[in-house]
Design an enzyme around this catalytic site. Structure first.
Site, PDB file in Angstrom:
ATOM      1  N   LYS A 235      49.765  45.072  46.928  1.00 25.96           N
ATOM      2  CA  LYS A 235      50.199  46.448  46.591  1.00 25.96           C
ATOM      3  C   LYS A 235      49.391  47.492  47.345  1.00 25.96           C
ATOM      4  O   LYS A 235      49.918  48.502  47.775  1.00 25.96           O
ATOM      5  CB  LYS A 235      50.072  46.704  45.090  1.00 25.96           C
ATOM      6  CG  LYS A 235      51.194  46.089  44.277  1.00 25.96           C
ATOM      7  CD  LYS A 235      51.068  46.411  42.809  1.00 25.96           C
ATOM      8  CE  LYS A 235      49.893  45.724  42.177  1.00 25.96           C
ATOM      9  NZ  LYS A 235      49.965  44.254  42.122  1.00 25.96           N
TER      10      LYS A 235
ATOM     11  N   GLN B 117      48.801  44.987  38.657  1.00 16.82           N
ATOM     12  CA  GLN B 117      49.107  43.583  38.320  1.00 16.82           C
ATOM     13  C   GLN B 117      50.558  43.264  38.721  1.00 16.82           C
ATOM     14  O   GLN B 117      51.083  43.901  39.620  1.00 16.82           O
ATOM     15  CB  GLN B 117      48.842  43.294  36.835  1.00 16.82           C
ATOM     16  CG  GLN B 117      47.365  43.312  36.449  1.00 16.82           C
ATOM     17  CD  GLN B 117      46.832  44.696  36.160  1.00 16.82           C
ATOM     18  OE1 GLN B 117      47.486  45.480  35.487  1.00 16.82           O
ATOM     19  NE2 GLN B 117      45.654  45.007  36.637  1.00 16.82           N
TER      20      GLN B 117
ATOM     21  N   ASP C 141      48.185  40.703  42.722  1.00 16.77           N
ATOM     22  CA  ASP C 141      47.604  40.382  44.035  1.00 16.77           C
ATOM     23  C   ASP C 141      48.655  40.178  45.118  1.00 16.77           C
ATOM     24  O   ASP C 141      48.442  39.422  46.067  1.00 16.77           O
ATOM     25  CB  ASP C 141      46.718  39.116  43.954  1.00 16.77           C
ATOM     26  CG  ASP C 141      45.659  39.236  42.882  1.00 16.77           C
ATOM     27  OD1 ASP C 141      45.106  40.337  42.749  1.00 16.77           O
ATOM     28  OD2 ASP C 141      45.405  38.244  42.185  1.00 16.77           O
TER      29      ASP C 141
ATOM     30  N   GLY D 182      42.609  45.359  41.760  1.00 18.82           N
ATOM     31  CA  GLY D 182      41.782  45.530  42.940  1.00 18.82           C
ATOM     32  C   GLY D 182      42.724  45.629  44.120  1.00 18.82           C
ATOM     33  O   GLY D 182      43.427  44.680  44.435  1.00 18.82           O
ATOM     34  N   HIS D 183      42.802  46.790  44.714  1.00 17.79           N
ATOM     35  CA  HIS D 183      43.758  46.993  45.801  1.00 17.79           C
ATOM     36  C   HIS D 183      43.003  47.094  47.122  1.00 17.79           C
ATOM     37  O   HIS D 183      42.153  47.955  47.293  1.00 17.79           O
ATOM     38  CB  HIS D 183      44.588  48.249  45.546  1.00 17.79           C
ATOM     39  CG  HIS D 183      45.482  48.115  44.339  1.00 17.79           C
ATOM     40  ND1 HIS D 183      46.171  49.167  43.798  1.00 17.79           N
ATOM     41  CD2 HIS D 183      45.786  47.040  43.600  1.00 17.79           C
ATOM     42  CE1 HIS D 183      46.866  48.729  42.756  1.00 17.79           C
ATOM     43  NE2 HIS D 183      46.645  47.440  42.616  1.00 17.79           N
TER      44      HIS D 183
HETATM   45  P1  IMP Z   1      42.731  41.395  31.993  1.00 16.18           P
HETATM   46  O1  IMP Z   1      43.760  42.299  32.567  1.00 16.18           O
HETATM   47  O2  IMP Z   1      41.357  41.569  32.594  1.00 16.18           O
HETATM   48  O3  IMP Z   1      42.700  41.449  30.495  1.00 16.18           O
HETATM   49  O4  IMP Z   1      43.151  39.870  32.363  1.00 16.18           O
HETATM   50  C1  IMP Z   1      44.318  39.263  31.831  1.00 16.18           C
HETATM   51  C2  IMP Z   1      44.981  38.365  32.880  1.00 16.18           C
HETATM   52  O5  IMP Z   1      45.506  39.183  33.921  1.00 16.18           O
HETATM   53  C3  IMP Z   1      44.042  37.373  33.554  1.00 16.18           C
HETATM   54  O6  IMP Z   1      44.792  36.205  33.871  1.00 16.18           O
HETATM   55  C4  IMP Z   1      43.656  38.079  34.845  1.00 16.18           C
HETATM   56  O7  IMP Z   1      43.271  37.166  35.859  1.00 16.18           O
HETATM   57  C5  IMP Z   1      44.959  38.769  35.173  1.00 16.18           C
HETATM   58  N1  IMP Z   1      44.792  39.973  36.000  1.00 16.18           N
HETATM   59  C6  IMP Z   1      44.392  41.194  35.601  1.00 16.18           C
HETATM   60  N2  IMP Z   1      44.380  42.055  36.630  1.00 16.18           N
HETATM   61  C7  IMP Z   1      44.808  41.376  37.702  1.00 16.18           C
HETATM   62  C8  IMP Z   1      45.048  41.731  39.058  1.00 16.18           C
HETATM   63  O8  IMP Z   1      44.890  42.875  39.495  1.00 16.18           O
HETATM   64  N3  IMP Z   1      45.489  40.732  39.860  1.00 16.18           N
HETATM   65  C9  IMP Z   1      45.722  39.478  39.404  1.00 16.18           C
HETATM   66  N4  IMP Z   1      45.518  39.098  38.157  1.00 16.18           N
HETATM   67  C10 IMP Z   1      45.069  40.038  37.301  1.00 16.18           C
END
Ligand code: IMP
Length: 427
Positions: A16, A224, A13, A40-41
């Site tokens: 990007k 991420q 977040d 989510g961009h």
């Molecule tokens: P997952 O990727 O859905 O398995 O989540 C694993 C961890 O990564 C959790 O703490 C999510 O909140 C975090 N996470 C996954 N994608 C994002 C992102 O795009 N931005 C921020 N945190 C993310």
């Protein structure tokens, strides 16, 4: 310089979407190499807000090729909705999308598993996005994942679904979920996907490689952030893929020698969603103020993000694990809306990121002079050149650069495309 990788240097977040969108105007091809619709961009184009989850942020430029690489996990249902939404806004006019035949597919049962595990009171709650990312990568590593190319081959698809059904259904039952993997229903679903998905499919490794060899400007977009990396993040509170720049090569199918530069994106402060360590987290009024000023709510799940001061040791860790050659600092205008501003240069007892003790690290916080002036945010958001920035903001950037050993390449001073101070040469 023709190949630039842009990655998140915190817990995701970092902005990007905005940065890649700003750089994509100079690129011929924009590629993603890992993750899925957990990302989510957010882009703001002509005052309109667009959120993409799978399609690379280069989609706002008609004619720029957008590639979803082999290292990604793709939920076809989300992908289709995204394409339709982008087409409605006049983006993605026709032939710009390419999807790797080797990317893995997220089926509904991956989502059910993800959600049920998060709800399981006896399990470790990671705070995932519940999009099925972990279960899909898990199946990939267990060599029973379903690749995009398997959708085109009914015999292999049935074999793969067979290989998943027993374990998946047993786990769903144990977790008390009602849904079950039904092989015939999944095959019927896949047949429907292939109809519209097929024109996008190709060997994207070859496409990206040929583009680089042909001297095209290739922008590679991470998902991420560094501290969520499966190997080098705050394990187990991480995502299930590589978020570091090194993963770009494996995820796309190109060699390390093809990469010319790596830019890392950091907010001027820090945020995190989901569970896990976050030493500079601000509880109480200051945290709420920062969340409000920065509109810090997840673009994918809408969850409120925890907010805190800039964590310089964590940023330096990210800079080193990524081999950053440039830093992009976003939301500097938001930081200026705070009544006071602080940073963390160290933690008590010599703790460092990557150490076991990081989980309980106590930050040593230092308040900075020159901030807390109401007109600062406005002056910052109007800046278009480095010289336009107020002295407090410039010394803040200098301090970040000095601490991390990475030059500042770009500063974002607002959500709009034009609210960007370009310092380094992207290509
Ligand atoms: P997952 O990727 O859905 O398995 O989540 C694993 C961890 O990564 C959790 O703490 C999510 O909140 C975090 N996470 C996954 N994608 C994002 C992102 O795009 N931005 C921020 N945190 C993310």
């Amino acid at each position: 310089m023709s190949t630039l990788v842009v990655v998140g240097a915190q817990w995701g977040d970092e902005g990007k979407g905005k940065v890649v969108d700003a750089l994509a105007s100079q690129a011929d091809l924009v590629a993603r190499y890992a993750g899925g619709n957990n990302a989510g961009h957010t882009l703001v184009v002509s005052g309109r807000k667009i959120v993409t989850h799978l399609v690379p942020s280069g989609c706002a430029y008609p004619g720029t090729l957008c590639v979803l690489g082999a290292g990604m996990v793709i939920d076809p249902e989300v992908f289709r909705q995204e394409i339709t939404a982008l087409q409605k806004t006049g983006m993605l006019l026709g032939d710009e999308l390419r999807v790797s035949l080797d990317a893995h597919v997220i089926f509904p049962f991956h989502r059910w598993l993800d959600g049920s595990r998060e709800d399981d009171v006896g399990g470790t709650r990671i705070g995932t996005t519940r999009r099925g990312i972990g279960p899909a990568y898990e199946a990939k590593a267990a060599r029973r994942g379903i690749r995009v190319r398997d959708l085109l081959n009914p015999t292999r698809l049935r074999e793969r679904l067979d290989a998943n059904a027993v374990a998946v259904n047993a786990e769903l039952e144990r977790l008390g979920a009602e849904d079950r993997l039904d092989i015939e229903a999944e095959i019927a679903r896949a047949v429907g996907w292939v109809v519209w998905l097929k024109p996008f499919l190709c060997d994207t490794g070859e496409l990206v490689d040929e583009s680089i060899r042909g001297g095209k400007r290739v922008l590679i977009e991470g998902a991420q952030g560094a501290l969520l990396d499966l190997d080098h993040g705050t394990y187990p509170y991480v995502t299930s893929s590589t978020t570091l720049a090194g993963g770009a090569c494996a995820g796309l199918g190109i060699g390390p020698t093809a990469i010319n530069a790596v830019w890392g994106i950091t907010k001027a402060y820090t945020t995190r969603v989901g569970a896990g360590p976050f030493p500079t987290r601000l509880d109480g009024e200051l945290g709420d103020l920062l969340r409000g000023a920065g509109d810090e709510f997840g673009a994918t799940t809408g969850r409120p993000r925890d907010c805190g001061w800039l964590d310089l040791p964590a940023l330096r860790y990210a800079a080193r694990r990524n081999g950053l050659t440039g830093l992009c600092v976003t939301k500097l205008d938001v930081l200026a809306q705070m009544p006071k501003v602080a940073i963390c240069r160290s933690y008590a007892d010599g703790v460092r990121p990557g150490h076991d003790e990081f989980e309980a690290a106590r930050p040593e916080i230092e308040f900075l002079p020159g901030w807390g002036a109401p007109e600062l945010a406005e002056r910052i958001s109007e800046a278009r050149e480095l010289e336009d920035l107020p002295a407090a903001a410039r010394s803040y950037l200098d301090m970040i650069s000095e601490f991390t050993g990475v030059p500042i390449a770009l500063v974002s001073v607002g959500p709009g495309r034009d609210q960007t101070v370009f310092i380094g040469e992207a290509f």
